[in-house]
Each structure stands twice: as C-alpha cells, then as structure tokens.
Motif scaffolding. Structure first.
Motif, mmCIF file in Angstrom:
data_model
loop_
_atom_site.group_PDB
_atom_site.id
_atom_site.type_symbol
_atom_site.label_atom_id
_atom_site.label_comp_id
_atom_site.label_asym_id
_atom_site.label_seq_id
_atom_site.Cartn_x
_atom_site.Cartn_y
_atom_site.Cartn_z
ATOM 1 N N GLN A 235 0.828 -1.212 0.000
ATOM 2 C CA GLN A 235 0.000 0.000 0.000
ATOM 3 C C GLN A 235 0.859 1.258 0.000
ATOM 4 O O GLN A 235 0.552 2.238 -0.688
ATOM 5 N N MET A 236 1.951 1.241 0.761
ATOM 6 C CA MET A 236 2.812 2.423 0.790
ATOM 7 C C MET A 236 3.533 2.612 -0.535
ATOM 8 O O MET A 236 3.760 3.753 -0.961
ATOM 9 N N LEU A 237 3.896 1.526 -1.202
ATOM 10 C CA LEU A 237 4.478 1.649 -2.538
ATOM 11 C C LEU A 237 3.498 2.351 -3.472
ATOM 12 O O LEU A 237 3.883 3.237 -4.239
ATOM 13 N N LYS A 238 2.227 1.985 -3.387
ATOM 14 C CA LYS A 238 1.213 2.644 -4.224
ATOM 15 C C LYS A 238 1.154 4.136 -3.942
ATOM 16 O O LYS A 238 1.165 4.963 -4.861
ATOM 17 N N ASP A 239 1.139 4.504 -2.672
ATOM 18 C CA ASP A 239 1.019 5.917 -2.311
ATOM 19 C C ASP A 239 2.278 6.705 -2.663
ATOM 20 O O ASP A 239 2.201 7.862 -3.118
ATOM 21 N N MET A 240 3.451 6.112 -2.449
ATOM 22 C CA MET A 240 4.686 6.808 -2.816
ATOM 23 C C MET A 240 4.783 6.966 -4.327
ATOM 24 O O MET A 240 5.293 7.980 -4.824
ATOM 25 N N SER A 241 4.284 6.000 -5.070
ATOM 26 C CA SER A 241 4.263 6.118 -6.530
ATOM 27 C C SER A 241 3.349 7.258 -6.960
ATOM 28 O O SER A 241 3.662 8.012 -7.893
ATOM 29 N N LEU A 242 2.215 7.409 -6.276
ATOM 30 C CA LEU A 242 1.314 8.522 -6.563
ATOM 31 C C LEU A 242 1.987 9.862 -6.256
ATOM 32 O O LEU A 242 1.829 10.830 -7.007
ATOM 33 N N ALA A 243 2.734 9.923 -5.159
ATOM 34 C CA ALA A 243 3.423 11.163 -4.797
ATOM 35 C C ALA A 243 4.465 11.528 -5.832
ATOM 36 O O ALA A 243 4.584 12.701 -6.237
ATOM 37 N N VAL A 244 5.238 10.546 -6.280
ATOM 38 C CA VAL A 244 6.249 10.810 -7.314
ATOM 39 C C VAL A 244 5.581 11.291 -8.594
ATOM 40 O O VAL A 244 6.033 12.262 -9.223
ATOM 41 N N ALA A 245 4.505 10.638 -8.999
ATOM 42 C CA ALA A 245 3.796 11.033 -10.219
ATOM 43 C C ALA A 245 3.221 12.441 -10.096
ATOM 44 O O ALA A 245 3.249 13.222 -11.056
ATOM 45 N N ALA A 249 4.046 15.627 -12.473
ATOM 46 C CA ALA A 249 2.977 16.345 -13.170
ATOM 47 C C ALA A 249 2.983 17.836 -12.862
ATOM 48 O O ALA A 249 2.565 18.651 -13.702
ATOM 49 N N THR A 250 3.448 18.210 -11.667
ATOM 50 C CA THR A 250 3.424 19.617 -11.267
ATOM 51 C C THR A 250 4.785 20.295 -11.373
ATOM 52 O O THR A 250 4.911 21.470 -11.034
ATOM 53 N N GLY A 251 5.801 19.584 -11.821
ATOM 54 C CA GLY A 251 7.125 20.170 -11.962
ATOM 55 C C GLY A 251 7.868 20.334 -10.659
ATOM 56 O O GLY A 251 8.742 21.196 -10.542
ATOM 57 N N VAL A 252 7.542 19.511 -9.645
ATOM 58 C CA VAL A 252 8.233 19.560 -8.361
ATOM 59 C C VAL A 252 9.279 18.443 -8.329
ATOM 60 O O VAL A 252 8.931 17.260 -8.458
ATOM 61 N N ALA A 253 10.542 18.815 -8.169
ATOM 62 C CA ALA A 253 11.595 17.808 -8.066
ATOM 63 C C ALA A 253 11.451 17.058 -6.750
ATOM 64 O O ALA A 253 11.366 17.673 -5.687
ATOM 65 N N MET A 254 11.417 15.729 -6.804
ATOM 66 C CA MET A 254 11.198 14.922 -5.599
ATOM 67 C C MET A 254 12.189 13.756 -5.545
ATOM 68 O O MET A 254 11.796 12.580 -5.546
ATOM 69 N N PRO A 255 13.485 14.064 -5.480
ATOM 70 C CA PRO A 255 14.478 12.973 -5.458
ATOM 71 C C PRO A 255 14.345 12.074 -4.242
ATOM 72 O O PRO A 255 14.602 10.869 -4.322
ATOM 73 N N VAL A 256 13.966 12.626 -3.097
ATOM 74 C CA VAL A 256 13.797 11.794 -1.897
ATOM 75 C C VAL A 256 12.616 10.844 -2.077
ATOM 76 O O VAL A 256 12.696 9.655 -1.755
#
Length: 297
Positions: A235-245, A249-256
């Motif tokens: 479930q957390m993999l799903k949510d972290m994947s949504l956060a990365v996406a 989509a919004t142009g926010v760099a999210m390397p962490v």
C-alpha cells in the motif's frame, strides 16, 4: 437520510461501522456495496445494495483501494456518478491521484453532483477508534452536508480548498510517513549494528526530538517485533508512486520521494510485501546481516 457506502476494506469497514451505528439510532440503514458480501454482513446496520440503490442516496461515501478501482466504480455511462441525482453528494475518501480525482469532479459537475475529495489519514487502529483525519476539498455545500456523517469516524476534518487540494495534501503527508519508516529502518539498524540493545534504542527514540505521533504509535509493536499490517508495504508503494507522479505532473523535483518509492518497490518484491510498511526495518537488518534482537522475557 439515505446514505450509501462503497468499499469495506481495512479502513472502510471500521469507518462504515461507525456510520451505520450512527444512522441506526435514527432508524436508517446504511446501504452498502462491496465485492465481498461477507464484509457487508460484518457491518451491523448495513444492507447490501446495488449501484442503482446506492446512486439514489442523497450522500454516497466511497473507500476504494486505488485509482483503477475508483474509476471502474464511479466513471462511465454505467458508473456510480451516472446514477446519482442532481445535488446529491459523493464524498470520496480513497487515496488516489489528483488526475483521477479531477476526472471524477468533471463527471460529477456534468451530472450536477457535488464531489467532495476527502482522503482519510490514519491507521486501522485510528479507524476503529473513530479518530481518523480527513482532508476535504470541494464545494462548501458538499462538506456542510457530509460533515455530520464524516464526523462519525473522523476526529479532525480539514477544509483545504475547492478542487483537488485534498489529494495533494494527502500525498504530501504520506510522503512524510513513508519516508519516516525508511529513515527509521536505516537509523535503528545502525544503532543495532553498533551494539545498542533493541529496547534501549526504542526507549531513547521515544524520548528524543525525533519522536512524533507516528513514532509513538509504532513503538509498542516495534518492541514486540510485530509487523502485522496496519498499512502494508504494498500500500505504501502505491502511495509513494502517486506522490512521485504528482511531483512529475506539477514540476516539483522529488528525489527523496523517488528514492523512498524505489526502496518500497524492492521490499514489495520480497516476503515483506504484505507486512506493515515499518517492515522496512527488517529489510535494513537483513542487508546488515542482523537477525532478530535479543529481547527481555
């Protein structure tokens, strides 16, 4: 007072039980739909119903596992929204992408339905205690009408905007939560590898500046080495994947977020997949060559 509910999973079931109990005091049933009829039978006061009856309700609450499940239930000519009446309310509590939420909102507006994005934050324990947190965005009228029902299972309700703001906030909070587990995995494993006893590590952590409500909630199961899933690695993999996406989509760099997602993805490919996401600790310990710690009898 006609109220419908779709989705009776780990969080949805206790949420629905609280609501059904509330409705029962006024003599009303909760009309419920789930792919497993046994889940409906386990909610006192709930009555099984199809999409037509659910769609005829004045307020419908959904709690579904992912974007695909939500779209399959709610969108399309035979979906939930197409069956709902003008000025009815759809309160959607799932953790899904802003894009899917926006598609729901577009369909709802075309139908005259009021969509409230209301993703829920909390664990199975907080759901059982009716102490969840909701982030809500959508028309003020939707929240005003839904609030008394949402308050049966949520202790805190935040109104955060008029469109998909609630979705972004939920993903941001889950980024914090998911990343915390991976940081804890590395940090606690380092202390163990340095010879510090497991009980000492947790006692110091709980009294340190690193402590938080999340850490405090996890300390007792960690002492017992209990990784039963309040919220699983998958479930957390799903949510972290949504956060990365969402960042992409919004142009926010999210390397962490990318790093944390990839760590969960690796853990998801192991026997840790269905354990609690704090089982990241087990992955780090295995990588470090550590077995189970000695614990007091």
């Amino acid at each position: 007072m006609s109220t419908g509910w779709i989705g009776l999973g780990k969080l949805g079931a206790p949420m629905a039980r609280h609501l059904a109990r509330h409705l029962a005091t006024a003599g009303f049933p909760l009309l419920a739909l789930d792919r497993d009829p046994a889940r409906i039978a386990a909610v006192p006061g709930a009555q099984a119903a199809g999409l037509d009856r659910i769609g005829a309700c004045g307020i419908v609450i959904t709690s579904l596992p992912d974007d695909a499940a939500l779209a399959a239930v709610a969108l399309g000519p035979d979906g939930l929204i197409a069956r709902m009446a003008r000025d009815s309310v759809l309160a959607e509590t799932s953790t899904v992408s802003p894009e899917t939420s926006a598609a729901l909102r577009e369909a709802a507006e075309a139908r005259g339905v009021l969509l409230l994005a209301a993703p829920v934050s909390g664990s199975t324990a907080t759901a059982e205690a009716a102490a969840l947190t909701l982030f809500c965005s959508g028309p003020d009228a939707a929240l005003e009408r839904a609030r008394p029902l949402l308050a049966t299972f949520a202790r805190t309700i935040h109104a955060v905007g008029s469109a998909e703001e609630a979705r972004y906030l939920k993903l941001a909070i889950n980024h914090f939560v998911g990343s915390t587990a991976q940081i804890a995995a590395e940090a606690l494993t380092l202390a163990r590898k340095g010879g510090v006893a497991w009980e000492t590590i947790l006692a110091v952590l709980g009294a340190s500046v690193a402590a938080s409500p999340l850490v405090a909630y996890k300390l007792d199961p960690l002492r017992r080495r209990d990784f039963a899933p309040a919220f699983s690695v998958a479930q957390m993999l799903k949510d972290m994947s949504l956060a990365v996406a969402a960042g992409e989509a919004t142009g926010v760099a999210m390397p962490v977020a990318v790093l944390v997602r990839d760590l969960y993805a690796a853990q998801d490919r192991t026997d840790l997949r269905d354990l609690d996401f704090f089982a990241a600790i087990l992955a780090a310990e295995r990588e470090a060559g550590l077995g189970e710690p000695d614990r007091p009898e």
